[in-house]
Enzyme design. Structure first.
Site, PDB file in Angstrom:
ATOM      1  N   GLU A 154       0.783  -1.231   0.000  1.00 41.00           N
ATOM      2  CA  GLU A 154       0.000   0.000   0.000  1.00 41.00           C
ATOM      3  C   GLU A 154       0.812   1.276   0.000  1.00 41.00           C
ATOM      4  O   GLU A 154       0.368   2.308   0.523  1.00 41.00           O
ATOM      5  CB  GLU A 154      -0.928   0.002   1.227  1.00 41.00           C
ATOM      6  CG  GLU A 154      -0.216   0.077   2.581  1.00 41.00           C
ATOM      7  CD  GLU A 154       0.118  -1.262   3.202  1.00 41.00           C
ATOM      8  OE1 GLU A 154       0.375  -1.321   4.419  1.00 41.00           O
ATOM      9  OE2 GLU A 154       0.126  -2.271   2.467  1.00 41.00           O
ATOM     10  N   GLU A 181      -5.824  -2.567  -0.580  1.00 38.75           N
ATOM     11  CA  GLU A 181      -4.710  -1.614  -0.645  1.00 38.75           C
ATOM     12  C   GLU A 181      -5.203  -0.171  -0.610  1.00 38.75           C
ATOM     13  O   GLU A 181      -4.558   0.700  -0.011  1.00 38.75           O
ATOM     14  CB  GLU A 181      -3.876  -1.863  -1.905  1.00 38.75           C
ATOM     15  CG  GLU A 181      -3.294  -3.263  -2.015  1.00 38.75           C
ATOM     16  CD  GLU A 181      -2.592  -3.731  -0.748  1.00 38.75           C
ATOM     17  OE1 GLU A 181      -1.894  -2.930  -0.102  1.00 38.75           O
ATOM     18  OE2 GLU A 181      -2.759  -4.914  -0.398  1.00 38.75           O
TER      19      GLU A 181
END
Length: 878
Positions: free
Chosen positions: A301, A334
């Site tokens: 992420e 994410e």
């Protein structure tokens, strides 16, 4: 042993506010607040001392993807709060050429030495007074190839540079204060040959080209931890993502931009759904995706530059209903991290679950909202946690973390157990109250760090329940409860454990959501159980009791046999989640030696006749889990059962997938095909599999991947002696020609050979450039799962383990024993112990992997001893 190695593959295939003030205000407030920054723990030897804190860091790297060596400089603004003569920072495997502290005209040279836990100490000859300084470091290093830190990925004869800095890997690329509670702005500058594309966390501020070298200065970031820094260098192509609240592109290896249409189409609606849930727009200036051909985990992420396994972004324009599920879910996970983890960050790695559980919960919420046809509402998340969390060696989700292997130990529970606990809270207080608590949490801690107590405070503020006490028990101690409900209405709790295991006594504050039938009436009640024994007389006279309404509880349960019989006669009152929970629960009770095989089969046989394909699939999956009890003596009886009771189901479904098939029908077909192809001993099914496998090899768009993988497995497993090489070569040739990564995986990991020549060919393939370092472990696991006798595996490992381990990412090295070597055979366990006894102490974290492998293997053998006779009697009775 297939039961365990398939689980290992699943686990491995795997690596998760209302209005924002302006950037200037954010950065000013963070800078002014840095001086009093405190750790969540007292200063400890495995973390940097709190007497020096960074406030801003500039990094300049000179990188050429075609040259493994690189150089760099960094300047870190630091505040010294207390007189000291040494400054600590992190670096690993770098060469520090010089280090000094600068304050105005004052220059203080530092002599650098390496300490424990990757901490380096820059020591001055005299005391350094409190104040503001710049820590200037010049360094050099080599780009690694093992898919962590800053690493090289070679794809189609072209080199690319990628980064993976979570959890403690930024220190491998440049010196830094590599701890999540040091949340500061960064500014990255990268110089590389002019033909390369260079992408970072933020938009480009300036580009200059001189003597064939391009230097890109990126804008200063918002406050963030080091593990979210990312950059990539290579000859990328890209496609634009339109419809986002910020600019966004998908960067892909050269020539693959046309494979991103599905992701381009759906990402805007996922982002918009999350922005709506949080009540705050995406908090960064851009949102780029990168398709990474060599990636250990599923995705990462990173702020403004999210990296993904290429298989998640490079897809057909319209993948099938089941093939789209994982990419959409990972993208949602994410993107949820941009709030959970990025905007609000855990203070230390012991609270990693704050990041991953929230992101997993938010992704599931998004999937249920946007894509109901994928049936995320019916997923029972806790089933993905219960097996690992039942081990007597398991550690709490919130545990002491000193090093990178400590973070990876039980990593999956941060996701699955963490999400399960959040779902349980949501079911108690309602989604809207939960959302209100989350927004309060985000508003209070935006751009800062948190610990678990901050979350409990936010959720307690919107709840009538004492959530803090309940959640701490689940997250700060290992395991989960087993609830017994007796005919007298007595409810007892104990720690669930598998047969023969020894665990410490524990209690939990358990929200028990009861559904029961009394005198013909259906009643519901929520009861909190916080003692070993609780009396509830009103359920003593119930016809039946179901103690886990909508299957949101994180516990196992048992009721009286007479009540179970009554419940099985009334399963139409249960929804599909509850039916699956009933089945999985009784399978677990068997594994705990609380009941016998007959009791499980009574539940299984009832639910296998259900009208819902998702419930039937659950029954088929439970039956498959008994494969560790299938042997030469009972194979004939087991085959007869499958052909009598389950082959008609597959024949009715056929092996042809249509556009009208629901996700549940497709999954049921795939589950049945795998079970029957492996154990039904059907020559007709083998012949059909050979045809399907050849069809897929000739045209990989002609057969759905779920069917194709099983077809290849059955075809290669049943290959006549002398013809294995023909199949092997054909599959590898198709693998090398394939473009889409999911097609490559279907081909290469579905092979099922047992002959020595083919086994060694598959293992040798793992060491070639055809298999990326991130996938090397999966190749070895796919071989291990096919072998009843692991002698060939360890014969090869004895000769090649050094090359194998050198190629693999650190994360896989420490977990290699549990992924590769978990078994249900005492002979295989002896081979494993002999092998790892010679090497485990050489690699950080591997001894813990051996411990987990030994425990899981011994547990399987205990279950085999306990239930083999029962299982044989059941088969003979059919």
């Amino acid at each position: 042993m297939k039961r365990f190695t398939k689980l290992a593959v699943a686990v491995a295939c795997a690596f998760a506010s209302l209005s924002a003030p302006t950037v200037t205000a954010q950065e000013t407030s963070v800078s002014s607040a840095v001086a009093p920054l405190k750790k969540t723990l007292a200063d400890v030897e495995y973390r940097l001392p709190s007497q020096v804190a960074p406030t801003f860091q500039r990094i300049h790297l000179n990188i050429d993807p075609d040259n493994p060596a690189y150089t760099g400089t960094t300047t870190i603004d630091v505040t010294v709060k207390k007189t000291t003569n040494k400054i600590g920072f992190y670096q690993q495997d770098l060469t520090v050429n010089s280090a000094r502290l600068v304050s105005g005209e004052t220059i203080i040279p530092l002599s650098v030495s390496i300490g424990d836990y990757d901490i380096n100490w820059g020591e001055a000859q005299s005391e350094v007074a409190p104040g503001n300084y710049q820590l200037e470091i010049s360094f050099e290093g080599k780009v690694n190839t093992s898919s962590d830190g800053m690493y090289l990925s070679r794809f189609e004869d072209t080199n690319y540079i990628f980064t993976q800095f979570e959890d403690m890997h930024a220190r491998k690329a440049f010196p830094s204060f590599d701890e999540p509670n040091f949340k500061i702005p960064y500014q990255m500058t990268i110089s590389s040959p002019a033909h390369q594309e260079i992408v970072g966390n933020t938009p480009v501020e300036e580009i200059t080209v001189e003597n064939g070298i391009k230097t890109v200065v990126f804008e200063r970031t918002k406050p963030m931890p080091t593990y979210l820094i990312a950059y990539t260098v290579g000859p990328f192509d890209s496609s634009e993502m339109t419809g986002l609240s910020v600019p966004g592109k998908i960067y892909v290896p050269k020539g693959y931009a046309d494979k991103t249409k599905f992701v381009v189409k759906h990402t805007p609606e996922i982002l918009a759904s999350l922005e709506d849930f949080f009540g705050i727009k995406y908090p960064y200036k851009k949102m780029d995706f990168v398709a990474v051909p060599n990636f250990t985990h599923g995705a990462m992420e990173n702020v403004g530059l999210i990296t993904y396994r290429d298989s998640l972004l490079l897809l057909e324009d319209n993948p099938s209903v089941t093939e789209r599920s994982r990419p959409l879910n990972v993208i949602a996970h994410e993107l949820a991290h941009q709030w959970f983890g990025n905007l609000v960050t855990m203070a230390w790695w012991d609270d990693l679950w704050l990041n991953e559980a929230f992101a997993s919960w938010a992704a599931s919420h998004t999937m249920k909202t946007l894509y109901p046809e994928l049936n995320y509402a019916d997923r029972i998340v806790q089933e993905g946690a219960f097996t690992a969390d039942a081990s007597p060696t398991v550690k709490p989700v919130k545990k002491v973390v000193k090093s990178q292997p400590d973070v990876m130990d039980g990593l999956g529970l941060n996701y699955s157990k963490g999400e399960s606990i959040l779902q349980m809270i949501e079911s108690l207080i309602g989604t809207e109250k939960f959302r209100e608590g989350v927004q309060n949490y985000m508003n209070t801690h935006a751009w800062g760090n948190t610990v678990a107590d901050d979350l409990w405070k936010a959720l307690d503020s919107v709840s009538d329940f004492n959530l803090s006490a309940m959640m701490k028990a689940y997250l700060e101690q290992p395991g989960y409860p087993l609830i017994h409900i007796s005919k007298e209405g007595k409810i007892t709790q104990s720690r669930f454990h598998l047969a023969g295991a020894t665990v410490e006594d524990q209690t939990w504050a358990i929200p028990l959501k009861l559904t029961y039938q009394l005198k013909g009436k259906m009643l519901n009640e929520v009861v909190f159980i916080d003692k070993e024994t609780t009396m509830l007389p009103k359920i003593a006279e119930a016809d039946w009791v179901f103690p886990n309404d909508n299957a949101t509880g994180y516990f196992r349960w048992s009721i009286e046999p007479s009540q179970l019989s009554a419940l099985l006669d009334n399963t139409d009152v249960l929804n599909k989640r509850e039916k699956k929970n009933l089945l999985y629960n009784y399978q677990a009770l068997l594994n705990a030696n609380e009941i016998g095989v007959d009791s499980v089969m009574k539940v299984l046989n009832t639910l296998a006749k259900d009208d819902d394909p998702a419930v039937i699939r659950a029954a088929v999956g439970v039956l498959k889990d008994f494969d560790y009890l299938v042997n030469d003596r009972n194979q004939e009886a087991y085959t007869a059962l499958l052909n009598k009771s389950y082959m008609p189901l597959l024949n009715a479904l056929t092996l042809t997938q249509s556009e009208q098939d629901s996700a549940d029908i497709i999954r049921l077909r795939n589950e049945l095909y795998d079970l029957l192809g492996t154990h039904a001993n059907s020559q007709a099914l083998v012949e059909q599999s050979v045809d399907l496998a050849n069809q897929y090899l000739n045209d990989t768009t002609s057969v759905p991947s779920g069917i194709a993988g099983t077809a290849i497995e059955i075809a290669t497993k049943n290959t006549k002696d002398g013809e294995q090489s023909k199949w092997f070569n054909a599959i590898v040739d198709a693998f090398k020609k394939a473009q889409l990564p999911n097609v490559k995986s279907t081909l290469i990991y579905s092979m099922h050979f047992k002959d020595k020549t083919s086994v060694f060919k598959m293992l040798d393939l793992a060491l070639t450039e055809d298999i990326t370092p991130a996938n090397t472990m999966y190749m070895v696991v796919s071989v291990a799962r096919n072998l009843d006798d692991h002698s060939l595996l360890y014969e090869w490992l004895d000769r090649n383990h050094e090359a194998l381990i050198k190629k693999m990412p650190d994360y896989h090295v420490s977990r290699m024993p549990e992924f590769v070597s978990t078994t249900c055979s005492s002979e295989n366990l002896e081979l494993a112990n002999n092998f790892y006894g010679k090497i485990s102490n050489k690699y950080q974290g591997m001894s813990r992997g051996v411990e987990i492998m030994q425990d899981e293997s011994k547990q399987c053998m205990r279950l085999k001893t306990a239930f083999q006779d029962d299982f044989d009697r059941f088969l003979n009775s059919q």
